[in-house]
Enzyme design. Structure first.
Site, PDB file in Angstrom:
ATOM      1  N   SER A 162       0.843  -1.196   0.000  1.00  0.00           N
ATOM      2  CA  SER A 162       0.000   0.000   0.000  1.00  0.00           C
ATOM      3  C   SER A 162       0.882   1.252   0.000  1.00  0.00           C
ATOM      4  CB  SER A 162      -0.960  -0.035   1.194  1.00  0.00           C
ATOM      5  OG  SER A 162      -1.996   0.890   1.025  1.00  0.00           O
ATOM      6  N   LYS A 214     -19.900  17.664   3.723  1.00  0.00           N
ATOM      7  CA  LYS A 214     -18.875  17.940   4.726  1.00  0.00           C
ATOM      8  C   LYS A 214     -18.600  16.680   5.538  1.00  0.00           C
ATOM      9  CE  LYS A 214     -16.044  20.084   7.435  1.00  0.00           C
ATOM     10  NZ  LYS A 214     -14.687  20.419   6.940  1.00  0.00           N
TER      11      LYS A 214
END
Length: 331
Positions: A162, A214
């Site tokens: 990763s 948000k």
């Protein structure tokens, strides 16, 4: 004997109490100092070539008779000393938040201040990945070497997955141990949701935002399908950026084949061109020692006052409890 035991127990309790107060005071003082003064560290250069030569001489002394050993030493001293290029060895053992990047930044800055075009950097990398922005910054630090055209080799002895592979692909060359874990070009996010538990106990949770997205998903609120879809979309966008980044640095990869989030062992990674050779960092350094001057570069952060006081106090308490245990055992 009973008196000594009681006295020892009383003394141990008293010292434990005093040390506990000292630890609290030390932690408060240390926290205040850490806020007023930034942590500083020290740059350490270790001459691995000199260490290797010393080790070789010691072994030769053990194996050879006195006269042949003297002849060997004389032959070493009379060898012509040509100007050697340098190999700088760095270590990065990455945590989830990639906080080791602070030390990596200092190490690379130091190398760039003295490196020549024919010098090389070997990064011994070990990381299972972590937060995107942390490993993105770590990769950017390595990219500073590329921009100055300093050759970078990345060695994966155990794992570079990763975010770890995001860093590795910056290298001009990637080597890996046969069973090192490589790849996992994917993105993951997971979190629990306690909304039903809160409702069960009649606990209200209120959240106020400005902006439709948000907050997409939340720990305590009731998640919606629209929020989940948006969050998944953001993950896909991050994955696309990750794939583009890897492709830019390793264009030989079949990115659709390797960017599935899977990981591979070293042998498999070589077949997929995720790495360039099967080799351990030890073998690479040993080979370099015959041709290059090899240095290990490490930026060591100094421990704060709170850490020093805490560790010292813990050692004192541990020693006294051991003495008390011995007293009880002897009794």
């Amino acid at each position: 004997m009973a008196f000594l035991y009681e006295y020892g127990l009383f003394l141990a309790k008293t010292i434990t109490f005093v040390v506990a107060i000292a630890v609290v005071i030390g932690l408060i003082a240390g926290a205040a100092l850490s806020r007023s003064k930034p942590k500083k560290g020290q740059l350490q250069f270790t001459d691995l070539s000199a260490d290797y030569q010393d080790q070789t001489a010691e072994l030769q002394q053990q194996l050879l008779e006195k006269k042949p050993f003297k002849q060997w030493l004389k032959a070493q001293k009379t060898k012509p000393q040509a100007d050697k290029t340098r190999l700088f060895v760095l270590d990065f053992h990455g945590s989830m938040d990639a906080r080791e990047t602070d030390s990596l930044r200092e190490e690379i800055s130091a190398i760039l201040s003295i490196a020549k075009a024919d010098d090389e950097v070997l990064l011994r990398l070990e990381s299972g990945g972590g937060v995107v922005h942390g490993y993105g910054l770590a990769a950017s630090q390595l990219d500073r070497l590329n921009k100055r055209q300093i050759n970078l080799t990345v060695a994966v002895d155990k794992v570079a997955a990763s975010g770890g592979y995001m860093m590795a692909c910056i290298g001009n060359k990637i080597i890996a141990a046969p069973f090192a874990i490589v790849g996992s070009i994917g993105v993951i996010a997971q979190l629990p949701n306690f909304n039903r538990l809160l409702k069960k106990h009649n606990v209200d949770f209120e959240q106020f935002t400005a902006g439709e997205f948000k907050r997409t998903v939340t720990l305590f609120g009731e998640n919606t399908d629209k929020g989940r879809d948006k969050f998944q979309q953001e993950l896909e966008q991050t994955h696309q950026l990750f794939k583009r980044f890897v492709t830019e640095h390793r264009p030989q990869l079949d990115i659709q084949q390797v960017a599935t989030g899977e990981h591979w062992f070293g042998y498999q990674a070589l077949e997929l061109q995720l790495v360039d050779a099967i080799q351990t960092s030890d073998d690479y350094i040993m080979a370099a020692l015959t041709e290059r001057q090899v240095y290990q570069v490490k930026y060591q952060l100094r421990k704060g006052m709170a850490e020093k006081v805490g560790m010292g106090s813990a050692n004192i308490v541990s020693q006294w409890w051991q003495k008390l245990f011995q007293l009880n055992w002897q009794r």
